[in-house]
Scaffold this motif. Structure first.
Motif, PDB file in Angstrom:
ATOM      1  N   ALA A   1      26.746  14.911  13.066  1.00 55.96           N
ATOM      2  CA  ALA A   1      28.079  15.320  12.612  1.00 55.96           C
ATOM      3  C   ALA A   1      28.509  14.460  11.429  1.00 55.96           C
ATOM      4  O   ALA A   1      29.023  14.967  10.429  1.00 55.96           O
ATOM      5  N   PHE A   2      28.285  13.168  11.523  1.00 60.86           N
ATOM      6  CA  PHE A   2      28.639  12.256  10.422  1.00 60.86           C
ATOM      7  C   PHE A   2      27.780  12.533   9.196  1.00 60.86           C
ATOM      8  O   PHE A   2      28.280  12.573   8.074  1.00 60.86           O
ATOM      9  N   ILE A   3      26.485  12.732   9.414  1.00 61.43           N
ATOM     10  CA  ILE A   3      25.569  12.994   8.302  1.00 61.43           C
ATOM     11  C   ILE A   3      25.965  14.280   7.580  1.00 61.43           C
ATOM     12  O   ILE A   3      26.048  14.307   6.351  1.00 61.43           O
ATOM     13  N   ASN A   4      26.244  15.336   8.343  1.00 60.27           N
ATOM     14  CA  ASN A   4      26.557  16.629   7.743  1.00 60.27           C
ATOM     15  C   ASN A   4      27.917  16.653   7.053  1.00 60.27           C
ATOM     16  O   ASN A   4      28.031  17.119   5.921  1.00 60.27           O
ATOM     17  N   VAL A   5      28.935  16.177   7.732  1.00 57.21           N
ATOM     18  CA  VAL A   5      30.292  16.268   7.188  1.00 57.21           C
ATOM     19  C   VAL A   5      30.522  15.266   6.062  1.00 57.21           C
ATOM     20  O   VAL A   5      31.091  15.607   5.020  1.00 57.21           O
ATOM     21  N   LEU A   6      30.085  14.041   6.265  1.00 63.28           N
ATOM     22  CA  LEU A   6      30.334  13.006   5.259  1.00 63.28           C
ATOM     23  C   LEU A   6      29.228  12.946   4.206  1.00 63.28           C
ATOM     24  O   LEU A   6      29.316  12.144   3.280  1.00 63.28           O
ATOM     25  N   GLU A   7      28.214  13.789   4.378  1.00 56.59           N
ATOM     26  CA  GLU A   7      27.090  13.835   3.449  1.00 56.59           C
ATOM     27  C   GLU A   7      26.462  12.455   3.266  1.00 56.59           C
ATOM     28  O   GLU A   7      26.228  11.984   2.157  1.00 56.59           O
ATOM     29  N   LEU A   8      26.182  11.827   4.415  1.00 58.12           N
ATOM     30  CA  LEU A   8      25.580  10.500   4.421  1.00 58.12           C
ATOM     31  C   LEU A   8      24.080  10.613   4.638  1.00 58.12           C
ATOM     32  O   LEU A   8      23.592  11.589   5.188  1.00 58.12           O
ATOM     33  N   GLU A   9      23.378   9.595   4.210  1.00 55.52           N
ATOM     34  CA  GLU A   9      21.961   9.481   4.529  1.00 55.52           C
ATOM     35  C   GLU A   9      21.859   8.916   5.947  1.00 55.52           C
ATOM     36  O   GLU A   9      22.787   8.278   6.443  1.00 55.52           O
ATOM     37  N   GLU A  10      20.743   9.161   6.585  1.00 54.03           N
ATOM     38  CA  GLU A  10      20.512   8.712   7.966  1.00 54.03           C
ATOM     39  C   GLU A  10      20.835   7.228   8.145  1.00 54.03           C
ATOM     40  O   GLU A  10      21.493   6.838   9.103  1.00 54.03           O
ATOM     41  N   ASP A  11      20.385   6.396   7.217  1.00 56.20           N
ATOM     42  CA  ASP A  11      20.589   4.947   7.355  1.00 56.20           C
ATOM     43  C   ASP A  11      22.017   4.504   7.023  1.00 56.20           C
ATOM     44  O   ASP A  11      22.371   3.348   7.243  1.00 56.20           O
ATOM     45  N   GLU A  12      22.846   5.393   6.521  1.00 58.40           N
ATOM     46  CA  GLU A  12      24.235   5.044   6.223  1.00 58.40           C
ATOM     47  C   GLU A  12      25.164   5.229   7.419  1.00 58.40           C
ATOM     48  O   GLU A  12      26.300   4.775   7.392  1.00 58.40           O
ATOM     49  N   VAL A  13      24.674   5.902   8.464  1.00 62.28           N
ATOM     50  CA  VAL A  13      25.476   6.099   9.671  1.00 62.28           C
ATOM     51  C   VAL A  13      25.238   4.890  10.562  1.00 62.28           C
ATOM     52  O   VAL A  13      24.217   4.767  11.218  1.00 62.28           O
ATOM     53  N   VAL A  14      26.203   3.981  10.533  1.00 57.33           N
ATOM     54  CA  VAL A  14      26.100   2.752  11.306  1.00 57.33           C
ATOM     55  C   VAL A  14      27.284   2.629  12.247  1.00 57.33           C
ATOM     56  O   VAL A  14      28.332   3.253  12.031  1.00 57.33           O
ATOM     57  N   GLU A  15      27.112   1.844  13.295  1.00 54.69           N
ATOM     58  CA  GLU A  15      28.132   1.729  14.321  1.00 54.69           C
ATOM     59  C   GLU A  15      29.441   1.108  13.823  1.00 54.69           C
ATOM     60  O   GLU A  15      30.467   1.277  14.442  1.00 54.69           O
ATOM     61  N   ASN A  16      29.399   0.407  12.711  1.00 53.76           N
ATOM     62  CA  ASN A  16      30.634  -0.200  12.205  1.00 53.76           C
ATOM     63  C   ASN A  16      31.309   0.642  11.119  1.00 53.76           C
ATOM     64  O   ASN A  16      32.177   0.164  10.402  1.00 53.76           O
ATOM     65  N   LEU A  17      30.939   1.912  11.025  1.00 60.73           N
ATOM     66  CA  LEU A  17      31.553   2.834  10.073  1.00 60.73           C
ATOM     67  C   LEU A  17      33.011   3.073  10.472  1.00 60.73           C
ATOM     68  O   LEU A  17      33.310   3.334  11.626  1.00 60.73           O
ATOM     69  N   VAL A  18      33.923   2.947   9.502  1.00 61.68           N
ATOM     70  CA  VAL A  18      35.363   3.026   9.783  1.00 61.68           C
ATOM     71  C   VAL A  18      36.029   3.986   8.795  1.00 61.68           C
ATOM     72  O   VAL A  18      35.693   4.017   7.611  1.00 61.68           O
ATOM     73  N   LEU A  19      36.988   4.747   9.328  1.00 66.07           N
ATOM     74  CA  LEU A  19      37.780   5.674   8.530  1.00 66.07           C
ATOM     75  C   LEU A  19      38.400   4.954   7.337  1.00 66.07           C
ATOM     76  O   LEU A  19      38.929   3.853   7.464  1.00 66.07           O
ATOM     77  N   ALA A  20      38.347   5.582   6.180  1.00 68.94           N
ATOM     78  CA  ALA A  20      38.968   5.131   4.929  1.00 68.94           C
ATOM     79  C   ALA A  20      38.333   3.883   4.332  1.00 68.94           C
ATOM     80  O   ALA A  20      38.769   3.417   3.292  1.00 68.94           O
ATOM     81  N   GLU A  21      37.282   3.354   4.962  1.00 72.62           N
ATOM     82  CA  GLU A  21      36.590   2.220   4.359  1.00 72.62           C
ATOM     83  C   GLU A  21      35.406   2.674   3.512  1.00 72.62           C
ATOM     84  O   GLU A  21      34.775   1.872   2.851  1.00 72.62           O
ATOM     85  N   SER A  22      35.124   3.960   3.577  1.00 71.69           N
ATOM     86  CA  SER A  22      34.097   4.517   2.704  1.00 71.69           C
ATOM     87  C   SER A  22      34.726   5.698   1.966  1.00 71.69           C
ATOM     88  O   SER A  22      35.616   6.366   2.492  1.00 71.69           O
ATOM     89  N   ALA A  23      34.265   5.926   0.767  1.00 69.48           N
ATOM     90  CA  ALA A  23      34.829   7.007  -0.036  1.00 69.48           C
ATOM     91  C   ALA A  23      34.621   8.363   0.629  1.00 69.48           C
ATOM     92  O   ALA A  23      35.446   9.261   0.485  1.00 69.48           O
ATOM     93  N   GLU A  24      33.530   8.499   1.386  1.00 72.66           N
ATOM     94  CA  GLU A  24      33.222   9.779   2.016  1.00 72.66           C
ATOM     95  C   GLU A  24      34.170  10.115   3.173  1.00 72.66           C
ATOM     96  O   GLU A  24      34.454  11.278   3.415  1.00 72.66           O
ATOM     97  N   TRP A  25      34.631   9.110   3.919  1.00 69.03           N
ATOM     98  CA  TRP A  25      35.446   9.362   5.102  1.00 69.03           C
ATOM     99  C   TRP A  25      36.924   9.218   4.771  1.00 69.03           C
ATOM    100  O   TRP A  25      37.585   8.274   5.123  1.00 69.03           O
TER     101      TRP A  25
END
Length: 105
Positions: free
Chosen positions: A33-57
């Protein structure tokens, strides 16, 4: 999966194997879901991913991510819970509250 079930020595062991495969799939569905919606690469989906801290989210991607997760898990997140969904980890906790087994063994 069939190969693992064939290795089971009892119906209980078969159930445990099937639950583990199902749980793995839930984590994979969640990551996807994160990869598809945020258009992230597999290695960019990490457990410390936080809303508004990345341009994609951003806020728009946040709503799309909620929709994607609701569809993937056939759940409806309460509007109050949506405000609590502000990180990768908090999404897992919300799904568990909704009855989705997200234990990663």
């Amino acid at each position: 999966m069939v190969r693992y079930i064939e290795l089971a020595r009892s119906p209980i062991e078969e159930t445990v194997i099937m639950e583990r495969v199902s749980m793995m799939r839930n984590i994979e569905k969640y990551r996807n879901a994160f990869i598809n919606v945020l258009e992230l690469e597999e290695d960019e989906v990490v457990e410390n991913l936080v809303l508004a801290e990345s341009a994609e989210w951003d806020s728009i991607a946040h709503m799309a991510l909620i929709c994607e997760i609701e569809d993937a898990f056939d759940v409806s997140l309460d509007s109050e819970w949506m405000t609590e969904f502000n990180s990768y980890q908090s999404g897992i906790e919300l799904l568990e509250r909704s009855g989705v087994n997200m234990i990663n063994e």
